[in-house]
Design a protein around this motif. Sequence first.
Motif, mmCIF file in Angstrom:
data_model
loop_
_atom_site.group_PDB
_atom_site.id
_atom_site.type_symbol
_atom_site.label_atom_id
_atom_site.label_comp_id
_atom_site.label_asym_id
_atom_site.label_seq_id
_atom_site.Cartn_x
_atom_site.Cartn_y
_atom_site.Cartn_z
ATOM 1 N N VAL A 31 0.869 -1.175 0.000
ATOM 2 C CA VAL A 31 0.000 0.000 0.000
ATOM 3 C C VAL A 31 0.909 1.228 0.000
ATOM 4 C CG1 VAL A 31 -1.737 1.303 1.271
ATOM 5 C CG2 VAL A 31 -1.833 -1.199 1.236
ATOM 6 N N VAL A 32 0.684 2.129 -0.960
ATOM 7 C CA VAL A 32 1.478 3.346 -1.070
ATOM 8 C C VAL A 32 0.617 4.518 -0.613
ATOM 9 C CG1 VAL A 32 2.729 4.857 -2.659
ATOM 10 C CG2 VAL A 32 2.757 2.386 -3.009
ATOM 11 N N THR A 33 1.101 5.280 0.350
ATOM 12 C CA THR A 33 0.371 6.439 0.852
ATOM 13 C C THR A 33 1.183 7.696 0.577
ATOM 14 O OG1 THR A 33 -0.585 5.096 2.608
ATOM 15 C CG2 THR A 33 -0.704 7.470 2.878
ATOM 16 N N THR A 34 0.563 8.667 -0.065
ATOM 17 C CA THR A 34 1.232 9.937 -0.342
ATOM 18 C C THR A 34 0.455 11.068 0.314
ATOM 19 O OG1 THR A 34 0.009 10.242 -2.394
ATOM 20 C CG2 THR A 34 2.137 9.150 -2.563
ATOM 21 N N THR A 35 1.154 12.121 0.665
ATOM 22 C CA THR A 35 0.519 13.294 1.244
ATOM 23 C C THR A 35 0.665 14.451 0.273
ATOM 24 O OG1 THR A 35 1.066 12.530 3.451
ATOM 25 C CG2 THR A 35 0.477 14.839 3.232
ATOM 26 N N VAL A 36 -0.462 15.095 -0.052
ATOM 27 C CA VAL A 36 -0.472 16.214 -0.979
ATOM 28 C C VAL A 36 -0.818 17.472 -0.193
ATOM 29 C CG1 VAL A 36 -1.549 17.155 -3.061
ATOM 30 C CG2 VAL A 36 -1.252 14.694 -2.818
ATOM 31 N N PRO A 37 0.023 18.517 -0.286
ATOM 32 C CA PRO A 37 -0.298 19.737 0.465
ATOM 33 C C PRO A 37 -1.568 20.401 -0.075
ATOM 34 C CG PRO A 37 1.560 20.108 -0.990
ATOM 35 C CD PRO A 37 1.236 18.643 -1.054
ATOM 36 N N VAL A 38 -2.333 20.957 0.814
ATOM 37 C CA VAL A 38 -3.552 21.653 0.434
ATOM 38 C C VAL A 38 -3.169 23.070 0.023
ATOM 39 C CG1 VAL A 38 -5.791 22.480 1.239
ATOM 40 C CG2 VAL A 38 -4.918 20.288 2.031
ATOM 41 N N THR A 39 -3.592 23.463 -1.173
ATOM 42 C CA THR A 39 -3.285 24.816 -1.643
ATOM 43 C C THR A 39 -4.469 25.732 -1.365
ATOM 44 O OG1 THR A 39 -4.066 24.259 -3.849
ATOM 45 C CG2 THR A 39 -1.719 24.006 -3.442
ATOM 46 N N ARG A 40 -4.191 26.938 -1.071
ATOM 47 C CA ARG A 40 -5.234 27.928 -0.788
ATOM 48 C C ARG A 40 -5.211 28.998 -1.878
ATOM 49 N NH1 ARG A 40 -8.252 26.275 3.477
ATOM 50 N NH2 ARG A 40 -6.979 25.261 5.021
ATOM 51 N N SER A 41 -6.386 29.426 -2.287
ATOM 52 C CA SER A 41 -6.502 30.478 -3.276
ATOM 53 C C SER A 41 -6.197 31.830 -2.636
ATOM 54 C CB SER A 41 -7.926 30.498 -3.838
ATOM 55 O OG SER A 41 -8.135 31.642 -4.611
ATOM 56 N N ALA A 42 -5.616 32.715 -3.418
ATOM 57 C CA ALA A 42 -5.335 34.058 -2.914
ATOM 58 C C ALA A 42 -6.642 34.811 -2.621
ATOM 59 C CB ALA A 42 -4.502 34.826 -3.922
ATOM 60 N N HIS A 43 -7.729 34.383 -3.267
ATOM 61 C CA HIS A 43 -9.018 35.058 -3.093
ATOM 62 C C HIS A 43 -9.861 34.417 -2.000
ATOM 63 C CE1 HIS A 43 -8.259 37.446 -6.656
ATOM 64 N NE2 HIS A 43 -7.872 36.344 -7.254
ATOM 65 N N GLY A 44 -9.360 33.346 -1.411
ATOM 66 C CA GLY A 44 -10.114 32.696 -0.339
ATOM 67 C C GLY A 44 -11.370 32.021 -0.838
ATOM 68 N N SER A 45 -12.361 31.955 -0.003
ATOM 69 C CA SER A 45 -13.589 31.249 -0.359
ATOM 70 C C SER A 45 -14.583 32.133 -1.104
ATOM 71 C CB SER A 45 -14.234 30.701 0.908
ATOM 72 O OG SER A 45 -14.575 31.770 1.767
ATOM 73 N N THR A 46 -14.217 33.380 -1.423
ATOM 74 C CA THR A 46 -15.140 34.284 -2.110
ATOM 75 C C THR A 46 -15.045 34.192 -3.627
ATOM 76 O OG1 THR A 46 -13.543 36.089 -2.051
ATOM 77 C CG2 THR A 46 -15.099 35.928 -0.210
ATOM 78 N N TRP A 47 -14.015 33.471 -4.146
ATOM 79 C CA TRP A 47 -13.830 33.382 -5.593
ATOM 80 C C TRP A 47 -14.930 32.551 -6.232
ATOM 81 C CZ3 TRP A 47 -13.288 29.430 -9.080
ATOM 82 C CH2 TRP A 47 -12.900 29.792 -10.372
ATOM 83 N N GLN A 48 -15.430 33.014 -7.368
ATOM 84 C CA GLN A 48 -16.396 32.261 -8.161
ATOM 85 C C GLN A 48 -16.005 32.385 -9.624
ATOM 86 O OE1 GLN A 48 -20.408 33.411 -7.428
ATOM 87 N NE2 GLN A 48 -20.376 32.758 -5.302
ATOM 88 N N PRO A 49 -16.228 31.341 -10.409
ATOM 89 C CA PRO A 49 -15.887 31.417 -11.830
ATOM 90 C C PRO A 49 -16.764 32.439 -12.546
ATOM 91 C CG PRO A 49 -17.128 29.435 -11.375
ATOM 92 C CD PRO A 49 -16.844 30.087 -10.051
ATOM 93 N N GLU A 50 -16.202 33.055 -13.576
ATOM 94 C CA GLU A 50 -16.967 34.011 -14.375
ATOM 95 C C GLU A 50 -17.376 33.350 -15.680
ATOM 96 O OE1 GLU A 50 -14.905 37.691 -14.953
ATOM 97 O OE2 GLU A 50 -14.213 37.733 -12.892
ATOM 98 N N PRO A 51 -18.591 33.575 -16.142
ATOM 99 C CA PRO A 51 -19.018 32.973 -17.409
ATOM 100 C C PRO A 51 -18.223 33.561 -18.570
ATOM 101 C CG PRO A 51 -20.679 34.508 -16.596
ATOM 102 C CD PRO A 51 -19.636 34.387 -15.528
#
Length: 54
Positions: free
Chosen positions: A17-37
């Motif tokens: 069993v291979v276990t890897t750890t991936v760092p969690v990246t955070r957006s510079a805009h935080g949780s307020t970012w939304q995609p634009e159409p």
Amino acid sequence: MKNTVNQPSKEGEQSRVVTTTVPVTRSAHGSTWQPEPCGLSREELRKIIADQLG
């Protein structure tokens, strides 16, 4: 976030069993970012992607 991969064993080998750890990246805009159409339809986007992939 941890990813676990179960690798099947070959004959005569022990499975592992291979276990890897991936760092969690955070957006510079935080949780307020939304995609634009972009104003393109799905069909137009698919054509663009198909042209780029060849």
